[in-house]
Design an enzyme around this catalytic site. Structure first.
Site, PDB file in Angstrom:
ATOM      1  N   ARG A  99     -30.336   2.166  18.094  1.00 16.89           N
ATOM      2  CA  ARG A  99     -29.231   2.116  17.140  1.00 16.89           C
ATOM      3  C   ARG A  99     -29.661   1.652  15.759  1.00 16.89           C
ATOM      4  O   ARG A  99     -28.964   1.886  14.776  1.00 16.89           O
ATOM      5  CB  ARG A  99     -28.101   1.243  17.689  1.00 16.89           C
ATOM      6  CG  ARG A  99     -27.437   1.838  18.927  1.00 16.89           C
ATOM      7  CD  ARG A  99     -26.253   1.022  19.392  1.00 16.89           C
ATOM      8  NE  ARG A  99     -25.624   1.614  20.568  1.00 16.89           N
ATOM      9  CZ  ARG A  99     -25.965   1.343  21.814  1.00 16.89           C
ATOM     10  NH1 ARG A  99     -26.939   0.478  22.054  1.00 16.89           N
ATOM     11  NH2 ARG A  99     -25.362   1.927  22.826  1.00 16.89           N
ATOM     12  N   HIS A 157      16.671  17.480  -7.352  1.00 18.01           N
ATOM     13  CA  HIS A 157      17.705  16.557  -7.850  1.00 18.01           C
ATOM     14  C   HIS A 157      18.971  16.600  -7.005  1.00 18.01           C
ATOM     15  O   HIS A 157      20.090  16.483  -7.535  1.00 18.01           O
ATOM     16  CB  HIS A 157      18.054  16.867  -9.307  1.00 18.01           C
ATOM     17  CG  HIS A 157      17.011  16.420 -10.286  1.00 18.01           C
ATOM     18  ND1 HIS A 157      16.836  15.114 -10.640  1.00 18.01           N
ATOM     19  CD2 HIS A 157      16.069  17.126 -10.964  1.00 18.01           C
ATOM     20  CE1 HIS A 157      15.844  15.030 -11.511  1.00 18.01           C
ATOM     21  NE2 HIS A 157      15.354  16.248 -11.713  1.00 18.01           N
ATOM     22  N   ASP A 175      18.768  15.005  -3.664  1.00 19.79           N
ATOM     23  CA  ASP A 175      18.629  13.970  -2.635  1.00 19.79           C
ATOM     24  C   ASP A 175      19.544  12.796  -2.928  1.00 19.79           C
ATOM     25  O   ASP A 175      20.182  12.253  -2.028  1.00 19.79           O
ATOM     26  CB  ASP A 175      17.175  13.526  -2.479  1.00 19.79           C
ATOM     27  CG  ASP A 175      16.514  13.068  -3.767  1.00 19.79           C
ATOM     28  OD1 ASP A 175      17.010  13.423  -4.863  1.00 19.79           O
ATOM     29  OD2 ASP A 175      15.484  12.368  -3.691  1.00 19.79           O
ATOM     30  N   SER A 194       3.384  10.739  -7.571  1.00 22.25           N
ATOM     31  CA  SER A 194       2.289   9.764  -7.596  1.00 22.25           C
ATOM     32  C   SER A 194       2.818   8.340  -7.515  1.00 22.25           C
ATOM     33  O   SER A 194       2.241   7.494  -6.818  1.00 22.25           O
ATOM     34  CB  SER A 194       1.453   9.939  -8.865  1.00 22.25           C
ATOM     35  OG  SER A 194       2.251   9.756 -10.030  1.00 22.25           O
ATOM     36  N   LYS A 209       8.647   8.752 -15.056  1.00 21.37           N
ATOM     37  CA  LYS A 209      10.031   8.408 -14.701  1.00 21.37           C
ATOM     38  C   LYS A 209      10.442   7.047 -15.240  1.00 21.37           C
ATOM     39  O   LYS A 209      11.578   6.854 -15.667  1.00 21.37           O
ATOM     40  CB  LYS A 209      10.205   8.442 -13.178  1.00 21.37           C
ATOM     41  CG  LYS A 209      10.284   9.831 -12.594  1.00 21.37           C
ATOM     42  CD  LYS A 209      10.760   9.821 -11.168  1.00 21.37           C
ATOM     43  CE  LYS A 209       9.801   9.191 -10.210  1.00 21.37           C
ATOM     44  NZ  LYS A 209      10.232   9.316  -8.811  1.00 21.37           N
ATOM     45  N   GLU A 252     -33.875  -8.891  28.786  1.00 16.37           N
ATOM     46  CA  GLU A 252     -33.032  -9.668  29.692  1.00 16.37           C
ATOM     47  C   GLU A 252     -33.309  -9.325  31.149  1.00 16.37           C
ATOM     48  O   GLU A 252     -33.126 -10.145  32.041  1.00 16.37           O
ATOM     49  CB  GLU A 252     -31.539  -9.399  29.401  1.00 16.37           C
ATOM     50  CG  GLU A 252     -31.111  -9.769  27.989  1.00 16.37           C
ATOM     51  CD  GLU A 252     -31.182  -8.588  27.030  1.00 16.37           C
ATOM     52  OE1 GLU A 252     -30.203  -8.351  26.327  1.00 16.37           O
ATOM     53  OE2 GLU A 252     -32.229  -7.899  26.997  1.00 16.37           O
ATOM     54  N   TYR A 277      16.340  10.929 -15.643  1.00 18.16           N
ATOM     55  CA  TYR A 277      16.531  10.729 -14.207  1.00 18.16           C
ATOM     56  C   TYR A 277      17.746   9.849 -13.904  1.00 18.16           C
ATOM     57  O   TYR A 277      18.643  10.238 -13.158  1.00 18.16           O
ATOM     58  CB  TYR A 277      15.259  10.117 -13.614  1.00 18.16           C
ATOM     59  CG  TYR A 277      15.144  10.290 -12.122  1.00 18.16           C
ATOM     60  CD1 TYR A 277      14.515  11.395 -11.579  1.00 18.16           C
ATOM     61  CD2 TYR A 277      15.680   9.354 -11.251  1.00 18.16           C
ATOM     62  CE1 TYR A 277      14.409  11.563 -10.210  1.00 18.16           C
ATOM     63  CE2 TYR A 277      15.588   9.507  -9.880  1.00 18.16           C
ATOM     64  CZ  TYR A 277      14.944  10.615  -9.368  1.00 18.16           C
ATOM     65  OH  TYR A 277      14.859  10.776  -8.010  1.00 18.16           O
TER      66      TYR A 277
END
Length: 661
Positions: free
Chosen positions: A550, A59, A61, A162, A260, A587, A268
């Protein structure tokens, strides 16, 4: 785009540690399969943004101070197919039973592209926020359409970011989808995308400071991130010291969900208002001019104060020592300004406005951009926490960076870092009021069980804890937490479910966009072909024939998905047992193919698979072999067709090609 932004990757193994790679590959492959089943096509790319665990710096930032998180391996993925002809956006969740899909046609730019109601707590708001924020920055009038499928493994409400990981992933995905519309323009850098993500998340009603988004976008492998916000956003990798045993961080979710978007008005968002109000009042007390905007945070107050008094550091002091001296003095100033009897235990809104020398309307206009609810505002405790917590961040980083030069033992390093984490938890509990009973129980248990330090991480009020544990002690430590916390409070959880609740995580890299060639790319091809067969061919496929060489890569996997047999067509002399053989024209000359004589029974339905059709000679040779065995060719399938060589004209069954050139 002329400037690199989010890294483009071709191999997801660079994103995950060895213990988690196999599970990640399975999840990515499932995402591709689910995408094609949902939309009938393979995704053009997959955007990825990780969650984060904040090691220390809670808390602060949004008060302008630096923090020290690390990205974790749990992440958000969004698979995307681009529609260049229609702007419609569809976003679905891999857990569709719980999270309903959203479909919308973007509105004009001047109407904000997409409506977002922050009061409606729906998962798609986070996608819409990133989508809107990126388009507003690019100012695209008619965006490309996007078909999206999201998969997330960051636990929701656990304090591991998240929601921010989802917003960042949406920003990343939207940028990649609109890339073709940036002709002649330089797209945002990764640094700019972090800023866009910070701004975008505010559309869902959360006044975040930017740590979560900066870490998710900008993290580097094998390092924590020292993230600074003032005067500009800056991210510096901080490597962990080399110790024996190595340091490990264990994340344990309390399983108390803190959403939040739901609780922000009393938690918050309220803390943001309290710290901004404290900054204004401190500035006034110190004779610091208030900016014309009226807005400033506590880091600006610190800088302005020491500029004003002409602070000069003593000779020989390190940057960390200077920062610690300043932060210590700011703590003393908080005691002097806010430690009075009428302020220390909180003030009413009316008193807050009086101290700020603002009317209620003026204070609301300047500092309350999102809804809040409170009877008292705690200026002393919030400011005391912020300056003390930043001091701990500085000390934590300094310990990591100097441990090896000081030749400190693992015991010394772990003890120093652990004490800082414990002090952080105490401050979060006593001063910032962002802990809860379950976090207190879990962090105390962690210390008794061998952790050198343990603290809440994320916004708090539930969510997860992070504990510093020697790497060789991690298994026993986790076993103790499972026995004494989870078996007590959540006996219904299976062992598999517990693996996603309490775990150690290696430091992960930041956001990336997968566009490449690894097992996930192969899975995209396989899923697409199987879906094509199941939706266009109404007969049961008995045998899948793969052409040398392949066709051997894809044929067995397709056969397994269809429940069919696989039969190889090889150059002469390569197969065991009785074979049949044909010559065919290539070919550049003539060659021979052969099949085992019992590989196809008369009347069986056959699909032929190869990577490329040019003149069609090799496919025609396989066709002749199948006819000799009396098989029925339902279709030839190729990854690439060179149409100008008209190879399909020599074949007697329908031809499907994924790419035509």
């Amino acid at each position: 785009m002329t400037q690199a932004t989010i890294p483009l990757i071709e191999d997801i193994s660079i994103l995950y540690s060895e213990p988690k790679l196999k599970g990640a590959q399975t999840r990515w492959a499932s995402l591709v399969r689910d995408f094609e089943q949902l939309y009938g096509r393979v995704p053009d790319f997959i955007a990825r943004s990780p969650g984060r665990v904040n090691l220390i710096g809670e808390h602060i930032d949004y008060a302008g101070f630096g923090v020290l998180p690390m990205a974790i391996e749990d992440d958000c993925l969004i698979a995307v197919a681009i529609d260049h002809n229609d702007s419609t956006v569809k976003i679905s969740n891999s857990n569709g039973a719980k999270y309903p899909a959203l479909k919308f046609v973007p509105k004009p730019a001047d109407q904000g592209y997409v409506d977002i109601d922050p009061q409606a707590h729906v998962w798609t708001n986070y996608f819409a926020a990133g989508y809107r924020g990126l388009l507003e920055d690019l100012q695209i009038e008619k965006p490309n359409g996007m078909l999206c499928l999201m998969s997330g493994t960051v636990p929701a409400g656990a304090g591991l970011s998240s929601s921010s990981a989802f917003v960042c992933c949406s920003v990343n995905a939207t940028l990649k989808a609109q890339e073709s519309l940036l002709a002649g323009k330089t797209g945002p850098t990764a640094h700019e995308l972090a800023i866009i993500s910070i701004r975008s998340e505010r559309y869902v009603g959360t006044m975040g400071g930017g740590m979560d988004q900066a870490c998710s976008i900008l993290a580097k492998p094998n390092s924590a991130c020292f993230i600074e916000f003032h005067p500009v956003l800056k991210v510096t990798p901080v490597a962990f010291p080399t110790t024996i045993p190595p340091v490990a961080f264990v994340i344990a979710d309390t399983l108390v969900t803190s959403d939040k978007a739901v609780t922000a008005p009393v938690r918050y968002n309220l803390r943001v208002v309290e710290t901004r109000g404290a900054a204004r009042i401190l500035a006034m007390a110190l004779g610091i001019p208030i900016p014309e905007s009226g807005k400033l945070h506590l880091k600006q107050v610190l800088d302005a104060h020491f500029d004003k008094i002409g602070f000069t550091a003593a000779a020989g002091k390190t940057e960390a020592e200077i920062d610690i001296e300043k932060l210590t003095e700011m703590g003393q100033i908080v005691e002097r300004v806010f430690g009075t009897e009428e302020i220390k235990d909180g003030v009413t809104f009316e008193k807050l406005c009086e101290l700020s020398q603002l009317s209620g309307d003026e204070f609301t206009r300047l500092y309350i951009q999102q809804p809040i609810r409170a009877e008292r505002f705690h200026l002393y405790r919030r400011a005391k926490h912020v300056f003390g917590e930043e001091k701990r961040v500085v000390e934590f980083r300094d310990t990591c960076e100097k441990a090896e030069a000081k030749k400190q033992t693992a015991e010394t390093v772990f003890s120093l870092l652990g004490r800082l984490m414990d002090a952080s938890q105490e401050s979060c509990h006593e001063l910032f009021d962002c802990s809860c009973d379950q976090l207190e129980e879990l962090t105390q248990l962690a210390r008794r069980s061998g952790a050198y330090g343990s603290r809440l991480t994320g916004a708090g009020w539930g969510g997860a804890s992070v504990s510093l544990v020697p790497e060789d002690k991690v298994p026993g430590f986790i076993a103790t937490l499972k026995k004494e916390y989870y078996n007590k409070h959540h006996p219904e959880l299976t062992e598999e479910e517990l693996e996603n609740v309490v775990f150690a995580s290696a430091p992960s890299s930041g956001a990336a966009t997968f566009v490449g060639r690894d097992p996930i790319a192969v899975e995209m091809v396989i899923t697409h072909i199987v879906n094509h067969i199941n939706t266009t061919i109404d007969k049961k496929v008995d045998v899948v024939v793969g052409l040398d060489a392949r066709g051997f890569l894809f044929g067995p996997l397709i056969a397994m998905r269809l429940g069919a047999a696989f039969a190889p067509v090889r150059k002469a002399g390569k197969l065991p047992g009785a074979t049949i053989q044909v010559a065919y024209e290539k070919e550049y000359g003539t060659d021979k193919f052969e099949m085992q004589a019992d590989s196809i029974k008369p009347g069986q339905n056959v699909i032929v698979i190869d990577d490329l059709i040019a003149t069609g000679g090799s496919a025609a040779g396989a066709q002749e072999l199948i006819q000799k065995l009396q098989g029925n060719v339902l279709e030839f399938i190729f990854l690439i067709e060179l149409e100008f060589l008209k190879g399909k004209d020599v074949l007697k069954a329908p031809v499907y090609s994924m790419i035509k050139a």
